[in-house]
Write a protein that holds these residues in place. Structure first.
Motif, mmCIF file in Angstrom:
data_model
loop_
_atom_site.group_PDB
_atom_site.id
_atom_site.type_symbol
_atom_site.label_atom_id
_atom_site.label_comp_id
_atom_site.label_asym_id
_atom_site.label_seq_id
_atom_site.Cartn_x
_atom_site.Cartn_y
_atom_site.Cartn_z
ATOM 1 N N THR A 185 -9.110 29.751 18.963
ATOM 2 C CA THR A 185 -8.649 30.267 17.532
ATOM 3 C C THR A 185 -8.307 31.574 16.730
ATOM 4 O O THR A 185 -8.941 32.246 17.871
ATOM 5 N N ASN A 186 -8.536 31.110 16.131
ATOM 6 C CA ASN A 186 -7.764 31.737 14.644
ATOM 7 C C ASN A 186 -8.923 31.602 13.150
ATOM 8 O O ASN A 186 -9.011 30.786 13.218
ATOM 9 N N ASN A 187 -9.544 32.570 13.587
ATOM 10 C CA ASN A 187 -10.993 32.458 13.277
ATOM 11 C C ASN A 187 -11.190 33.410 11.655
ATOM 12 O O ASN A 187 -9.695 33.757 11.115
ATOM 13 N N LEU A 188 -11.808 33.800 10.151
ATOM 14 C CA LEU A 188 -11.993 34.166 9.376
ATOM 15 C C LEU A 188 -12.481 34.892 9.296
ATOM 16 O O LEU A 188 -13.626 35.562 10.196
ATOM 17 N N ALA A 189 -11.826 36.467 8.549
ATOM 18 C CA ALA A 189 -12.270 37.495 8.788
ATOM 19 C C ALA A 189 -13.445 37.026 7.445
ATOM 20 O O ALA A 189 -13.296 36.180 6.656
ATOM 21 N N VAL A 190 -14.206 37.897 7.024
ATOM 22 C CA VAL A 190 -15.303 37.303 6.543
ATOM 23 C C VAL A 190 -15.779 39.054 5.616
ATOM 24 O O VAL A 190 -15.565 40.125 6.202
ATOM 25 N N THR B 229 -21.698 44.328 5.223
ATOM 26 C CA THR B 229 -21.296 45.026 5.735
ATOM 27 C C THR B 229 -19.994 43.710 5.954
ATOM 28 O O THR B 229 -19.170 42.993 5.276
ATOM 29 N N ALA B 230 -19.096 42.988 7.319
ATOM 30 C CA ALA B 230 -17.885 42.835 7.838
ATOM 31 C C ALA B 230 -17.637 42.702 9.051
ATOM 32 O O ALA B 230 -18.059 43.687 9.491
ATOM 33 N N ALA B 231 -16.523 41.824 9.076
ATOM 34 C CA ALA B 231 -15.885 41.875 10.541
ATOM 35 C C ALA B 231 -14.273 41.036 10.520
ATOM 36 O O ALA B 231 -14.423 40.046 9.527
ATOM 37 N N THR B 232 -13.279 41.490 11.387
ATOM 38 C CA THR B 232 -12.282 40.916 11.015
ATOM 39 C C THR B 232 -11.799 39.833 11.641
ATOM 40 O O THR B 232 -12.751 39.538 12.818
ATOM 41 N N ASN B 233 -10.528 38.676 11.381
ATOM 42 C CA ASN B 233 -10.692 37.465 12.065
ATOM 43 C C ASN B 233 -10.342 38.154 13.580
ATOM 44 O O ASN B 233 -9.225 39.602 13.843
ATOM 45 N N LEU B 234 -10.343 37.595 14.674
ATOM 46 C CA LEU B 234 -9.964 37.567 16.019
ATOM 47 C C LEU B 234 -8.457 37.438 16.057
ATOM 48 O O LEU B 234 -8.113 37.123 15.603
ATOM 49 N N LEU B 235 -8.574 38.259 16.926
ATOM 50 C CA LEU B 235 -7.258 38.562 17.862
ATOM 51 C C LEU B 235 -6.983 37.872 18.895
ATOM 52 O O LEU B 235 -7.209 38.873 20.044
ATOM 53 N N PRO B 236 -5.951 36.752 19.151
ATOM 54 C CA PRO B 236 -6.789 36.065 20.526
ATOM 55 C C PRO B 236 -5.846 36.798 21.777
ATOM 56 O O PRO B 236 -4.134 36.788 21.455
ATOM 57 N N ASN B 237 -6.448 36.688 22.643
ATOM 58 C CA ASN B 237 -5.906 36.975 23.770
ATOM 59 C C ASN B 237 -4.911 35.506 24.806
ATOM 60 O O ASN B 237 -5.452 35.220 25.472
ATOM 61 N N LEU B 238 -3.607 34.795 24.717
ATOM 62 C CA LEU B 238 -3.093 34.049 25.934
ATOM 63 C C LEU B 238 -3.079 34.811 27.137
ATOM 64 O O LEU B 238 -3.460 33.669 27.971
ATOM 65 N N ALA B 239 -3.090 35.370 27.268
ATOM 66 C CA ALA B 239 -2.954 35.857 28.833
ATOM 67 C C ALA B 239 -4.541 35.853 29.599
ATOM 68 O O ALA B 239 -4.436 35.352 30.879
ATOM 69 N N LEU B 240 -5.044 36.115 28.385
ATOM 70 C CA LEU B 240 -6.541 36.581 28.665
ATOM 71 C C LEU B 240 -7.667 35.013 28.881
ATOM 72 O O LEU B 240 -7.773 34.600 30.158
ATOM 73 N N GLU B 241 -6.963 33.954 28.165
ATOM 74 C CA GLU B 241 -7.545 33.399 28.154
ATOM 75 C C GLU B 241 -7.004 32.844 29.169
ATOM 76 O O GLU B 241 -8.074 31.080 29.858
ATOM 77 N N THR B 242 -5.643 32.331 29.314
ATOM 78 C CA THR B 242 -5.412 31.730 30.283
ATOM 79 C C THR B 242 -6.291 31.659 31.894
ATOM 80 O O THR B 242 -6.248 30.561 32.312
ATOM 81 N N SER C 39 -17.248 33.089 11.607
ATOM 82 C CA SER C 39 -16.419 34.398 11.489
ATOM 83 C C SER C 39 -17.551 35.182 12.758
ATOM 84 O O SER C 39 -18.237 34.352 13.186
ATOM 85 N N THR C 40 -16.842 36.321 13.144
ATOM 86 C CA THR C 40 -17.363 36.883 13.954
ATOM 87 C C THR C 40 -17.204 38.501 14.434
ATOM 88 O O THR C 40 -15.776 38.456 14.504
ATOM 89 N N ASP C 41 -18.617 39.068 14.947
ATOM 90 C CA ASP C 41 -17.684 40.623 15.038
ATOM 91 C C ASP C 41 -17.122 40.520 16.088
ATOM 92 O O ASP C 41 -16.595 41.735 16.803
#
Length: 482
Positions: A183-188, A297-310, A386-388
């Motif tokens: 997922t590409n989620n949302l920064a908050v 407070t705040a949380a940045t959007n996710l940086l997916p890692n396709l190799a690890l998800e695979t 969003s998630t931390d």
């Protein structure tokens, strides 16, 4: 391809450990502690770690309920992320198919974090045992991460350098489906807007009053008009946290509103937040009040890692489906009967379960739990939450899987989540997630090529998007409010 003998050994170990961890999960469900107040939940998790040979560091990044358990030594360092905070006002009886507060006004595990924290714990303990039994090098860490719900506990831990030497991080989340969904989620960003006005008798001296509540209402109207002029995938929402009192014949001298500003990238969120700030300042000007803008407070959007998800997906394929029985299906069917057909259809569409979003069997409740494994497409999807975890993904390669602890159609932060949070079916899905995480952790330790591929992808992405922690150094965790 997963090492099948090692996979079988790990899964047997997890099955033997599971009863104690299931009991732990249910007790944390009972506690249902709010962000940064998870003292009893943290103590249970810490106790389990110590009983299994982990050393534990507490009070991480200024948070009393944040901790790190560590086992082993040397590289690589594999992290498992655990959460255990609940949601306010979500008390609910367990194992029933109707809304029923267990304790009026109390909190409840409306996002399944009792399962999340214990599933990750189960994976960490099992992997640690496996390393010891087979004399394998490497370090297993369990990160006790408080305050995911509106507290961004992981972001504060990242800012404090708690993940600086981690080679990869793994986690999971309860869901209505089984599998990996990149997922590409949302920064908050979260801000409190505190308006200060002047009290007055609302009838015979109204002209002397300056209403802070008027300012809040005008701000909300202004932001609602702003929605037409912001990027399509952004989100802005609010809650009035202080309306200034209950007396209608007093001009409210104070009022407060909490805003969450979300966007696909943190830079977009910051730009949009500045426009929201301008609306607040305009509302203060119109009402003759003052406004204090307080960054929370705040949380940045996710940086997916396709190799690890695979890699996680490959282990889920080897594990097969969650072993639900007819009693699990019957309870899920009764929960699913509380949803509209559109809610079920929306869930299928959102998560792309089995790629068959209009399956009549799933919509009609014939198949109320996800019995298969969703396809992994090798690409990321947009997700409006969003998630931390996003901030962890910016300092080390991070990936997660999902497990079907909920009936198809269940949405997070609902009474149905709480009702299912200590059911036998949820326990089975939690154990399944633990097996996927533990086996992937072992793959990272025993396969240098996989770890190199995972880290190379992360380095390339972070080079293109350098990370800056979104929480300024002077901001401390809001540990005084749940």
């Amino acid at each position: 391809m997963p090492d099948m003998p090692a996979l079988h050994a790990l899964t047997r170990s997890i099955d033997s450990l599971a009863p104690d961890i299931v009991t732990l999960s249910d007790r944390i469900w009972d506690f249902a502690e709010l962000k940064f107040q998870e003292f009893r939940s943290a103590d249970l998790l810490i106790g389990a770690l110590r009983r299994n040979g982990f050393t534990v560091r507490q009070d991480i990044a200024g948070m009393k309920t944040a901790f790190i358990g560590e086992f082993g030594e040397g590289k690589p360092v594999i992290a498992f992320l655990g959460e255990y905070d609940a949601l306010a006002g979500m008390s609910q009886e367990p194992d029933v198919d109707y809304p029923a507060e267990q304790t009026p006004g109390a909190s409840g595990h409306g996002c399944g974090h009792n399962l999340l924290g214990c599933g990750s714990l189960l994976a960490a303990i099992a992997l640690a045992r496996h390393l010891a039994e087979h004399e394998l090098p490497g370090t297993v860490r369990y990160y006790g991460c408080p305050g995911e719900e509106g507290g961004s506990g992981k972001t504060f831990m990242v800012r404090a350098g708690a993940f600086a030497d981690v080679d990869a991080a793994l986690t999971w989340h309860p869901a209505p489906f089984n599998g990996v969904r990149s997922t590409n989620n949302l920064a908050v960003l979260e801000y409190y807007y505190r308006f200060k006005g002047t009290a007055a008798h609302a009838a015979n001296a109204a002209h002397l009053g300056r209403s802070a509540l008027d300012a809040v209402e005008l701000m909300n109207v202004g932001v609602n008009f702003l929605r037409e002029h912001m990027p399509q995938d952004c989100r802005v929402h609010y809650a009035i946290t202080d309306a200034g009192g209950r007396a209608a014949n007093v001009v409210q001298a104070r009022a407060e509103v909490l805003y969450l500003v979300r966007a696909p990238e943190m830079s977009q969120a910051l730009a949009l937040a500045e426009r929201v700030n301008q609306v607040a300042q305009g509302a203060a000007m119109m009402t003759g009040t003052e406004v204090e803008i307080v960054f929370d407070t705040a949380a940045t959007n996710l940086l997916p890692n396709l190799a690890l998800e695979t890699a996680i997906h490959a282990n889920l394929v080897s594990l097969g489906p969650v072993p639900f029985d007819e009693a699990d299906l019957d309870f899920a069917r009764r929960i699913q009967a509380t949803f509209t057909r559109e809610a079920i259809r929306s869930s299928l569409r959102l998560y792309q379960i089995d790629g068959d979003v209009f399956s009549n069997e799933k919509i009609d409740g014939t198949i109320p739990l996800h019995l298969g494994l969703r396809d992994f497409e090798g690409r990321s999807h947009f997700r409006a939450g969003s998630t931390d975890v996003g901030d962890v993904s910016r300092v080390t390669p991070t990936a997660q899987c999902w497990a079907p602890t909920w009936a198809i159609g269940t949405n997070p932060h609902t009474w149905q989540v709480v009702a299912q949070g200590r059911s036998p079916g949820a326990h089975k899905a939690m154990i399944h997630a633990a097996k996927a995480l533990a086996t992937t952790g072992l793959d990272l330790i025993t396969s240098p090529d996989l770890l190199s591929e995972v880290r190379a992808e992360w380095f390339e992405k972070i080079r293109q998007e350098p990370y800056v922690c979104p929480i300024p150094d002077h901001i401390q965790p809001d540990v005084g409010w749940g």
